[in-house]
Design an enzyme around this catalytic site. Structure first.
Site, PDB file in Angstrom:
ATOM      1  N   ARG A   1       0.816  -1.102  -0.105  1.00 46.58           N
ATOM      2  CA  ARG A   1       0.005  -0.040   0.157  1.00 46.58           C
ATOM      3  C   ARG A   1       1.028   1.308   0.242  1.00 46.58           C
ATOM      4  O   ARG A   1       1.860   1.279   0.652  1.00 46.58           O
ATOM      5  CB  ARG A   1      -0.927   0.100   1.280  1.00 46.58           C
ATOM      6  CG  ARG A   1      -1.787   1.330   1.064  1.00 46.58           C
ATOM      7  CD  ARG A   1      -2.570   1.337   2.371  1.00 46.58           C
ATOM      8  NE  ARG A   1      -3.720   2.380   2.544  1.00 46.58           N
ATOM      9  CZ  ARG A   1      -4.162   3.169   3.396  1.00 46.58           C
ATOM     10  NH1 ARG A   1      -3.602   2.869   4.684  1.00 46.58           N
ATOM     11  NH2 ARG A   1      -4.722   4.321   3.336  1.00 46.58           N
ATOM     12  N   HIS A   2       0.392   2.326  -0.670  1.00 48.38           N
ATOM     13  CA  HIS A   2       1.378   3.446  -0.835  1.00 48.38           C
ATOM     14  C   HIS A   2       1.746   4.061   0.557  1.00 48.38           C
ATOM     15  O   HIS A   2       0.864   3.770   1.560  1.00 48.38           O
ATOM     16  CB  HIS A   2       0.516   4.399  -1.773  1.00 48.38           C
ATOM     17  CG  HIS A   2      -0.739   4.883  -1.307  1.00 48.38           C
ATOM     18  ND1 HIS A   2      -0.779   5.927  -0.113  1.00 48.38           N
ATOM     19  CD2 HIS A   2      -2.033   4.432  -1.296  1.00 48.38           C
ATOM     20  CE1 HIS A   2      -2.114   6.159   0.051  1.00 48.38           C
ATOM     21  NE2 HIS A   2      -2.890   5.084  -0.464  1.00 48.38           N
TER      22      HIS A   2
ATOM     23  N   GLU B   1      -7.063   2.838  -7.383  1.00 47.61           N
ATOM     24  CA  GLU B   1      -8.035   2.873  -6.137  1.00 47.61           C
ATOM     25  C   GLU B   1      -9.349   3.024  -6.619  1.00 47.61           C
ATOM     26  O   GLU B   1      -9.840   3.188  -7.690  1.00 47.61           O
ATOM     27  CB  GLU B   1      -7.601   3.962  -5.152  1.00 47.61           C
ATOM     28  CG  GLU B   1      -8.533   3.945  -3.982  1.00 47.61           C
ATOM     29  CD  GLU B   1      -8.333   2.720  -3.044  1.00 47.61           C
ATOM     30  OE1 GLU B   1      -8.513   1.637  -3.601  1.00 47.61           O
ATOM     31  OE2 GLU B   1      -8.112   2.882  -1.790  1.00 47.61           O
TER      32      GLU B   1
END
Length: 203
Positions: free
Chosen positions: A7-8, A81
């Protein structure tokens, strides 16, 4: 094949608990710091391919993890997303909650009953596109020995994992939202995917 799904890093909207979706919000300095720590932890991983959501926060995270490796960073729209449509930018934090639909939090609390706002994407659509991405790579015999970084987002990551675990929409959030820069490792053999580590942070 081995997948490292991340995840970023953190953004200002993460801090404020604003729904980002497709809004192209960059990493903040804390997000870059977390990504650098994670990059150091993964420094010896022999990545052969890197896929990233085209949004800045995931793309920059991928670049930081890549470091000085001579690898292309490939943008992949199927791991972008989920879209929140007209509700993007609204806040779900207790102090500043401003989402007009009283049933919107079904998104987290009862995902099988979630109804997307205008212009948004459904969870079923998210699951379908992330499944399509997975199927394309895990059954590619030319990639059987690859070690792949996949840089994505909170809900998109859960879409990937729900497909790997073969769970329905009602259990979509099983395991929760991963922390920023949390890493999940998936081993793939003959098209079979096994999660060997989930949501590990290095900070």
């Amino acid at each position: 094949m081995r997948l490292y799904i991340i995840r970023h890093g953190e953004t200002d909207w993460n801090v404020k608990r604003r729904f980002q979706g497709r809004s192209d919000i960059p990493l903040n300095e804390e997000g870059r710091r977390l990504a650098r720590i994670t990059a150091e932890a993964l420094r010896e991983v022999p990545f052969t391919k890197i896929y990233t959501s085209p949004l800045k926060r995931a793309y920059e995270t991928a670049l930081i993890i890549k470091g000085d490796r001579e690898l292309p960073v490939m943008e992949e729209h199927r791991i972008i997303e989920i879209s929140f449509g007209e509700y993007e930018g609204l806040c779900c934090g207790k102090e500043n909650y401003n989402i007009p639909d009283p049933e919107f939090m079904n998104f987290f609390d009862k995902p099988e009953a979630y109804r997307p706002p205008k212009g948004a994407e459904g969870i079923d659509e998210l699951k379908a596109r992330t499944a399509d991405f997975l199927q394309e790579i895990v059954y590619n015999k030319d990639m059987a020995d690859d070690t792949i970084l996949v840089s994505t987002h909170g809900a998109a990551l859960r879409g990937l994992l729900s497909n790997i675990q073969h769970i329905g929409i009602e259990d979509f959030w099983e395991g929760g939202v991963h922390k920023n820069c949390a890493v999940t490792i998936v081993d793939v053999k003959d098209g079979q995917m096994v999660i060997t580590e989930e949501g590990k942070t290095y900070y």
